[in-house]
Scaffold this motif. Structure first.
Motif, PDB file in Angstrom:
ATOM      1  N   CYS A   1       9.397 -14.976-102.538  1.00 41.06           N
ATOM      2  CA  CYS A   1      10.406 -15.320-101.521  1.00 41.06           C
ATOM      3  C   CYS A   1       9.987 -14.753-100.173  1.00 41.06           C
ATOM      4  O   CYS A   1       9.540 -13.593-100.072  1.00 41.06           O
ATOM      5  N   THR A   2      10.106 -15.558 -99.136  1.00 40.53           N
ATOM      6  CA  THR A   2       9.750 -15.119 -97.786  1.00 40.53           C
ATOM      7  C   THR A   2      10.930 -14.458 -97.077  1.00 40.53           C
ATOM      8  O   THR A   2      10.729 -13.721 -96.118  1.00 40.53           O
ATOM      9  N   GLY A   3      12.161 -14.705 -97.501  1.00 43.02           N
ATOM     10  CA  GLY A   3      13.354 -14.114 -96.867  1.00 43.02           C
ATOM     11  C   GLY A   3      14.238 -13.441 -97.911  1.00 43.02           C
ATOM     12  O   GLY A   3      13.764 -12.902 -98.927  1.00 43.02           O
ATOM     13  N   ASN A   4      15.534 -13.468 -97.614  1.00 41.52           N
ATOM     14  CA  ASN A   4      16.527 -12.834 -98.503  1.00 41.52           C
ATOM     15  C   ASN A   4      17.261 -13.869 -99.364  1.00 41.52           C
ATOM     16  O   ASN A   4      18.414 -13.677 -99.721  1.00 41.52           O
ATOM     17  N   GLU A   5      16.568 -14.983 -99.680  1.00 42.01           N
ATOM     18  CA  GLU A   5      17.257 -16.022-100.433  1.00 42.01           C
ATOM     19  C   GLU A   5      17.759 -15.515-101.781  1.00 42.01           C
ATOM     20  O   GLU A   5      18.924 -15.695-102.149  1.00 42.01           O
ATOM     21  N   PHE A   6      16.887 -14.861-102.578  1.00 36.82           N
ATOM     22  CA  PHE A   6      17.297 -14.415-103.897  1.00 36.82           C
ATOM     23  C   PHE A   6      18.315 -13.266-103.812  1.00 36.82           C
ATOM     24  O   PHE A   6      19.200 -13.122-104.665  1.00 36.82           O
ATOM     25  N   LEU A  14      19.832 -21.201-110.431  1.00 38.20           N
ATOM     26  CA  LEU A  14      19.348 -20.802-109.106  1.00 38.20           C
ATOM     27  C   LEU A  14      18.212 -19.794-109.230  1.00 38.20           C
ATOM     28  O   LEU A  14      17.219 -19.852-108.486  1.00 38.20           O
ATOM     29  N   ALA A  15      18.378 -18.860-110.177  1.00 36.31           N
ATOM     30  CA  ALA A  15      17.326 -17.839-110.334  1.00 36.31           C
ATOM     31  C   ALA A  15      16.034 -18.464-110.831  1.00 36.31           C
ATOM     32  O   ALA A  15      14.917 -18.011-110.483  1.00 36.31           O
ATOM     33  N   ALA A  16      16.141 -19.509-111.678  1.00 41.54           N
ATOM     34  CA  ALA A  16      14.936 -20.160-112.196  1.00 41.54           C
ATOM     35  C   ALA A  16      14.123 -20.811-111.097  1.00 41.54           C
ATOM     36  O   ALA A  16      12.899 -21.039-111.271  1.00 41.54           O
ATOM     37  N   GLN A  17      14.741 -21.106-109.957  1.00 37.60           N
ATOM     38  CA  GLN A  17      14.029 -21.714-108.843  1.00 37.60           C
ATOM     39  C   GLN A  17      13.235 -20.687-108.058  1.00 37.60           C
ATOM     40  O   GLN A  17      12.304 -21.055-107.308  1.00 37.60           O
ATOM     41  N   LEU A  18      13.601 -19.405-108.231  1.00 40.51           N
ATOM     42  CA  LEU A  18      12.997 -18.365-107.393  1.00 40.51           C
ATOM     43  C   LEU A  18      12.201 -17.347-108.198  1.00 40.51           C
ATOM     44  O   LEU A  18      11.316 -16.680-107.654  1.00 40.51           O
TER      45      LEU A  18
END
Length: 522
Positions: free
Chosen positions: A144-149, A72-76
């Motif tokens: 990131c535009t929001g709090n996804e990470f 998941l972290a590799a995507q962000l």
């Protein structure tokens, strides 16, 4: 010359050794219990073993969590950084698992293992894990535009905190080393964002750490409590085994001593009876003046006293030897079909002379057409003679003795001898039935005896699988009943027209089958 029993000496030495070893084990258990009551460190070995086993199991699941979080972290974030973090974190957890496995292999072989050193190693291992997860908390997503990470970090760390707190609870406060640094870093990062949602996630993360730590402490207390109960149970088992060993050794020594006594008395029959028979024979010649008159009256009285005392002593020796042979297992039954009525009549004729001297009336009440029973005639005659002798001895002049023979309620047979003597108090009946036991009233109203007659009766009946009952009341007389079980009845001697009584109660004289029932029960 001193004679020693080697087997007894060996038993004493063995008991001393067992007592020493068992007492040491009991002391060790009690010391451990007492120390456990003040601090869980008394079970540090067991707690560390439980911790290592949890780490080995966690080593199979944690890499999965790290792999998911790294993917998941590799995507962000930078994929290379996420990959490096994933590899480092997995290797750290694997290292801690290998360290735990090594501890388990050593602790099984070495009871003196340095546990403090291993706690330091586990502390350093948890520090490395805290460093790896702190790196994950520091990561940030610039695109990131929001709090996804932030949500990914929060969810991953929350799962890690829960899993780590549960698997590390055996270490106590050391368990906080692996979860507190990354949680504080991530919570500070969320607060720095000055967003309500992020601040709330940071607070939840810190509250979760406190909650899982308290829950882990409760688990640790439960484990310590279980270990205490297990230790107490093991101590009780050791004590029980110790006491059982002592009691068995004491019983064996008592049985050996009793058997040695019985064998000695049984083998002394010839040595004791031969000189006594000579004393009785010579004193009888002197008493009866067979070889010529004795002009001195005092000498004649002395001869009578010698014969009377010798007869009493011979009777005592005979009874002691009879009982000793039975106890030593040297008394063998010569079983044959016999008629109880005939045996009792023979014994009655032998005792009638003594009864006539005291003007005692002997009456009989025999069940008709009784079948024969398988028994030793000599033993049954001795049982009857002993009971009749006691009845004559304790019955006052002009009294009455009643002999009864009949069916028991279950088809066996019994012999009942009832006298009109002074009776026996209820509390003294167990004393009278014991070896050498005599009641107070018996001592006052009868000539002195050995106190072995009833013991011999009980032993002989026991050898016939029978039973003996003694019923008595003060000033109402005494009734002695000898029972033979139904298995002793010779069924071949039962005529077709002969009917057995109804089976009502075990070993109860059958009232309906006789004209004059015995007033007794089982």
């Amino acid at each position: 010359m001193e004679f020693r029993n080697n087997s007894v000496d060996k038993n004493i030495v063995n008991v001393a050794k067992q007592r020493s070893a068992s007492s040491k084990a009991v002391r060790d258990f009690r010391t451990k219990i007492n120390s456990a009551g003040t601090t869980p460190i008394a079970y540090e070995r067991e707690l560390l073993i439980g911790y290592c086993r949890n780490q080995i199991y966690a080593g199979l699941a944690t890499p999965v969590l790290v792999a998911i979080a790294g993917t998941l972290a590799a995507q962000l974030v930078d994929p290379i950084i996420a990959f490096i973090w994933s590899i480092a974190t997995i290797l750290t957890h694997v290292f801690l698992g290998v360290l735990s496995k090594k501890f388990l292999s050593q602790v099984e072989q070495d009871d003196t293992l340095n546990l403090t050193g291993w706690r330091v190693r586990f502390l350093l291992g948890n520090g490395l894990i805290a460093l790896c997860w702190s790196m994950f908390a520091v990561l940030s997503c610039s695109n990131c535009t929001g709090n996804e990470f932030a949500i990914v970090q929060f969810s991953t760390l929350l799962v890690f905190v829960a899993a780590s707190s549960m698997s590390n609870h055996a270490l106590g406060y050391i368990a906080l080393v692996s979860v507190l640094p990354p949680a504080l870093i991530l919570a500070g990062k969320f607060v720095w964002m000055l967003e309500p949602v992020a601040i709330m996630m940071g607070g939840i993360l810190l509250i979760a750490i406190a909650f899982f730590h308290v829950l882990g402490k409760r688990f640790q207390q439960m484990i310590v409590s279980m270990l205490e109960h297990t230790t107490e149970k093991e101590a009780l088992i050791v004590e029980l085994e110790t006491e059982k060993s002592f009691s068995e050794d004491a019983r064996n020594r008592a049985e050996e001593a009793n058997l040695a006594k019985s064998r000695f008395l049984a083998t002394m029959s010839h040595e004791l009876r031969t000189p006594l028979n000579a004393v009785l024979g010579f004193s009888e010649i002197m008493r009866d003046e067979v070889l010529g008159p004795i002009n001195n009256e005092v000498y004649r009285d002395y001869a009578k006293d010698i014969h009377s005392s010798g007869s009493h002593l011979l009777k005592l020796i005979n009874e002691i030897l009879d009982l000793s042979r039975i106890e030593a297992g040297k008394h063998e039954l010569n079983e044959e079909p016999l008629n109880l009525t005939k045996v009792v009549d023979d014994a009655k004729h032998m005792i009638e002379i003594k009864a006539r001297k005291k003007e005692i009336r002997l009456s009989t009440s025999y069940q008709e057409k009784l079948p024969k029973v398988w028994a030793d005639e000599r033993a049954i005659r001795q049982v009857t003679l002993n009971l009749l002798s006691n009845a004559v001895k304790f019955t006052p002049t002009g009294g009455e003795i009643t002999l009864k023979i009949g069916w028991t309620a279950k088809g066996g047979q019994y012999i009942s001898i009832k006298d009109s003597g002074p009776g026996i108090p209820q509390e003294e009946i167990p004393l009278v039935l014991s070896s050498f036991g005599q009641g107070t009233i018996a001592i006052k109203h009868a000539e002195p005896g050995t106190g072995l007659g009833l013991s011999i009766v009980q032993a002989l009946l026991h050898m016939h699988q029978g039973r003996f009952d003694l019923k008595s009341k003060l000033r109402e007389g005494t009734e002695a009943i000898a029972y033979l079980p139904v298995e002793r009845v010779d069924t071949r001697s039962i005529a077709p027209s002969m009917t057995t009584p109804e089976m009502e109660t075990d070993n109860q004289p059958n009232v309906a089958a006789r004209t004059n029932p015995a007033e007794t029960g089982s």
